[in-house]
Enzyme design. Structure first.
Site, PDB file in Angstrom:
ATOM      1  N   THR A 241       9.727  24.382  67.106  1.00 13.65           N
ATOM      2  CA  THR A 241       9.336  24.005  68.132  1.00 13.65           C
ATOM      3  C   THR A 241       8.471  22.613  67.947  1.00 13.65           C
ATOM      4  O   THR A 241       8.446  22.312  67.002  1.00 13.65           O
ATOM      5  CB  THR A 241       8.252  24.969  68.614  1.00 13.65           C
ATOM      6  OG1 THR A 241       9.007  26.407  68.835  1.00 13.65           O
ATOM      7  CG2 THR A 241       7.299  24.451  69.853  1.00 13.65           C
ATOM      8  N   ARG A 269      14.605  35.542  77.226  1.00  7.27           N
ATOM      9  CA  ARG A 269      13.517  35.728  76.653  1.00  7.27           C
ATOM     10  C   ARG A 269      12.630  34.371  76.713  1.00  7.27           C
ATOM     11  O   ARG A 269      13.139  33.288  76.630  1.00  7.27           O
ATOM     12  CB  ARG A 269      13.863  36.061  75.223  1.00  7.27           C
ATOM     13  CG  ARG A 269      12.510  36.141  74.325  1.00  7.27           C
ATOM     14  CD  ARG A 269      12.238  34.752  73.489  1.00  7.27           C
ATOM     15  NE  ARG A 269      11.215  34.819  72.273  1.00  7.27           N
ATOM     16  CZ  ARG A 269      10.705  33.816  71.702  1.00  7.27           C
ATOM     17  NH1 ARG A 269      11.119  32.725  72.204  1.00  7.27           N
ATOM     18  NH2 ARG A 269       9.735  34.018  70.799  1.00  7.27           N
ATOM     19  N   CYS A 270      11.331  34.705  76.984  1.00 10.73           N
ATOM     20  CA  CYS A 270      10.508  33.529  77.027  1.00 10.73           C
ATOM     21  C   CYS A 270       9.463  33.590  75.875  1.00 10.73           C
ATOM     22  O   CYS A 270       9.027  34.733  75.905  1.00 10.73           O
ATOM     23  CB  CYS A 270       9.854  33.301  78.463  1.00 10.73           C
ATOM     24  SG  CYS A 270      10.752  32.461  79.535  1.00 10.73           S
ATOM     25  N   GLY A 271       9.329  32.538  75.135  1.00  8.19           N
ATOM     26  CA  GLY A 271       8.348  32.629  74.109  1.00  8.19           C
ATOM     27  C   GLY A 271       6.943  32.176  74.591  1.00  8.19           C
ATOM     28  O   GLY A 271       6.679  32.267  75.753  1.00  8.19           O
ATOM     29  N   ASP A 272       6.031  31.678  73.556  1.00 10.14           N
ATOM     30  CA  ASP A 272       4.870  31.125  73.988  1.00 10.14           C
ATOM     31  C   ASP A 272       5.011  29.845  74.440  1.00 10.14           C
ATOM     32  O   ASP A 272       3.943  29.393  75.306  1.00 10.14           O
ATOM     33  CB  ASP A 272       3.983  31.196  72.753  1.00 10.14           C
ATOM     34  CG  ASP A 272       4.535  30.388  71.724  1.00 10.14           C
ATOM     35  OD1 ASP A 272       5.684  30.277  71.508  1.00 10.14           O
ATOM     36  OD2 ASP A 272       3.586  29.898  70.883  1.00 10.14           O
ATOM     37  N   THR A 292       3.254  26.288  67.272  1.00  9.35           N
ATOM     38  CA  THR A 292       4.624  26.375  66.814  1.00  9.35           C
ATOM     39  C   THR A 292       4.820  27.706  66.101  1.00  9.35           C
ATOM     40  O   THR A 292       3.663  27.993  65.433  1.00  9.35           O
ATOM     41  CB  THR A 292       5.344  25.292  66.192  1.00  9.35           C
ATOM     42  OG1 THR A 292       4.775  25.290  64.821  1.00  9.35           O
ATOM     43  CG2 THR A 292       5.261  23.930  66.897  1.00  9.35           C
ATOM     44  N   GLY A 293       5.886  28.473  66.159  1.00  8.16           N
ATOM     45  CA  GLY A 293       5.759  29.643  65.292  1.00  8.16           C
ATOM     46  C   GLY A 293       6.088  30.876  66.121  1.00  8.16           C
ATOM     47  O   GLY A 293       6.885  30.810  67.085  1.00  8.16           O
ATOM     48  N   SER A 294       5.792  32.067  65.675  1.00  6.37           N
ATOM     49  CA  SER A 294       6.238  33.587  66.480  1.00  6.37           C
ATOM     50  C   SER A 294       5.631  33.359  67.740  1.00  6.37           C
ATOM     51  O   SER A 294       4.621  33.991  67.779  1.00  6.37           O
ATOM     52  CB  SER A 294       5.965  34.679  65.439  1.00  6.37           C
ATOM     53  OG  SER A 294       6.347  34.130  64.026  1.00  6.37           O
ATOM     54  N   GLY A 295       6.430  33.063  68.621  1.00  8.36           N
ATOM     55  CA  GLY A 295       6.062  33.268  70.006  1.00  8.36           C
ATOM     56  C   GLY A 295       5.238  34.523  70.514  1.00  8.36           C
ATOM     57  O   GLY A 295       4.179  34.401  71.249  1.00  8.36           O
TER      58      GLY A 295
HETATM   59  N1  GLY Z   1       7.071  29.258  69.509  1.00  4.55           N
HETATM   60  C1  GLY Z   1       8.301  29.260  69.706  1.00  4.55           C
HETATM   61  C2  GLY Z   1       9.033  30.482  70.344  1.00  4.55           C
HETATM   62  O1  GLY Z   1       8.424  31.631  69.813  1.00  4.55           O
HETATM   63  O2  GLY Z   1       9.709  30.609  71.256  1.00  4.55           O
END
Ligand code: GLY
Length: 412
Positions: A241, A269-272, A292-295
């Site tokens: 990201t 799917r929407c992330g963060d 950035t990373g695990s949304g």
């Molecule tokens: N941080 C980006 C996502 O998980 O979509």
């Protein structure tokens, strides 16, 4: 490496960071100097590593009196336009159906406004679309088909965002699951291989599988220097990201985050990244932060908002970021078996120009996670890690030879 449970319960007390939790906090000079009340001495831009190529021009624009959000968007538009960055915009890795879906949000500090779009197809510059939502609607967030139609209505062109490069990696990912479905070479194909004997040790099975995947990557026409990196994307779907926060000499501050999201995600799917308060949050009185990373993990701790609120209550940028990371660790009760599959980096800029980059995992030996800062000079700085080591350490992955690292940003 373990971290005491008490550390994570006491989320407001951060002096313990250095005590066995990641490496000692190497505070940057900028982090420790100013107080939030003082004015920035000069403009500052902070962003993820993939903003390095576009930060110079954005900084010149900001220094010349350009708006802070426009400057931040100039940084992230670089990777959005770049077909070789497969984590953002054009060429982003697609969802499980092979369709690129993009997320973005922005906040404009001076006018205290926000805009956001989620799961948008066929439109490349979703950072600008999120700004258009902010400027041209009475809403804050649009998603899916409605967001795409809005973008077209305000003048954005529809285009195919799936490059050949990303399509081949997606196909490799589909075929990776092919002992349970009909993707990949069938029984009659000379390239078909029987499943590896289960009697082998797990690590050997993985080495076989990685080699088979690399061979399939070659068959699919993926360039030799990129085959191992493509396999890595299949085994560890990336969440790359870009976030950028920008501050001018007047103390005005804005932020933006944009992404193609988790590779091979479920459609919709929407992330963060499009979530105001998770992927990005800016408060003109305090500062700005992004992720950035695990949304999914970041949404659960409202990371960017938590960090800005922590700074409001007196924490330094680094302390504020470490606290958000500890909340992620706390959500898994310090279970490293799970946390090894989580990655998270926060980019933090306080209103006085103090900044920090912090990461859940420090990164590979000699290759820490990095972020980019420009405060007159553009440079990479290492993010301060909460935990030693790397995310995603299973299955064991062969080291990518130095000579293959033609495109070093990809292989980091
Ligand atoms: N941080 C980006 C996502 O998980 O979509």
């Amino acid at each position: 490496m373990t971290v005491s449970r008490r550390d994570f319960v006491k989320t407001s007390v951060l002096g313990a960071v250095a005590a066995g939790v990641g490496r000692p906090a190497a505070l940057s000079a900028a982090t420790e100097q100013a107080s939030p009340a003082s004015s920035p001495k000069r403009p500052v831009i902070i962003c993820a590593h993939n903003g390095r190529a576009s930060i110079e021009a954005a900084y010149d624009f900001l220094k010349g009196g350009g708006d802070t959000l426009d400057a931040a968007i100039r940084v992230v538009k670089g990777p959005e336009d770049d077909p070789n960055d497969d984590s953002v915009g054009l060429g982003g890795l697609p969802n499980e159906d092979g369709v690129v879906e993009l997320d973005a949000c922005c906040m404009h500090g001076p006018t205290r406004r926000a805009g956001s779009v989620g799961a948008v197809r066929n439109i490349k510059n979703v950072s600008l679309v999120s700004k258009a939502v902010m400027e041209h609607t009475g809403h804050v967030m649009l998603v899916g088909e409605g967001a795409e139609r809005f973008a077209v209505a305000v003048g954005f062109p529809r285009e195919n965002l799936l490059t050949e490069h990303s399509r081949k990696i997606w196909l490799l990912w589909k075929e990776f699951h092919s002992d349970r479905d009909w993707w990949g070479p069938g029984l009659a194909d000379p390239r078909w291989r029987p499943p590896a004997p289960e009697s082998k040790p797990q690590s050997e099975l993985w080495q076989d599988r990685i080699e088979q995947l690399r061979q399939r990557a070659a068959d699919l026409g993926i360039e030799p220097e990129f085959q191992l990196a493509a396999v890595r994307r299949v085994l560890f779907p990336p969440t790359g990201t870009i976030h950028c926060s920008a501050l001018n000499e007047k103390g005005e501050i804005s932020g933006v985050t944009t992404t193609s999201g988790l590779a091979f995600k479920l459609p919709g799917r929407c992330g963060d990244s499009p979530i105001i308060g998770a992927g990005c949050y800016t408060d003109q009185d305090v500062g700005s932060a992004g992720a950035t990373g695990s949304g999914e993990e970041n949404i659960k701790v409202a990371g960017a908002h938590t960090i800005v609120e922590n700074m409001r209550h007196g924490m330094s940028p680094q302390e504020a970021g470490m606290d958000a990371l500890k909340r992620i660790v706390r959500n898994y009760n310090n279970d490293m078996d799970r946390l090894h599959f989580v990655s998270m980096t926060y980019y933090i800029l306080r209103k006085d120009g103090a900044y920090a980059g912090v990461s859940l995992w420090q990164g590979a030996e000699g290759r820490p996670h990095r972020f980019v800062v420009h405060d007159g000079t553009a440079r990479f700085e290492p993010a301060v890690g909460l935990l030693k080591g790397e995310a995603q350490e299973w299955p064991p992955f062969p080291r990518i030879p130095e000579e293959l690292k033609k495109d070093s940003e990809y292989l980091k």
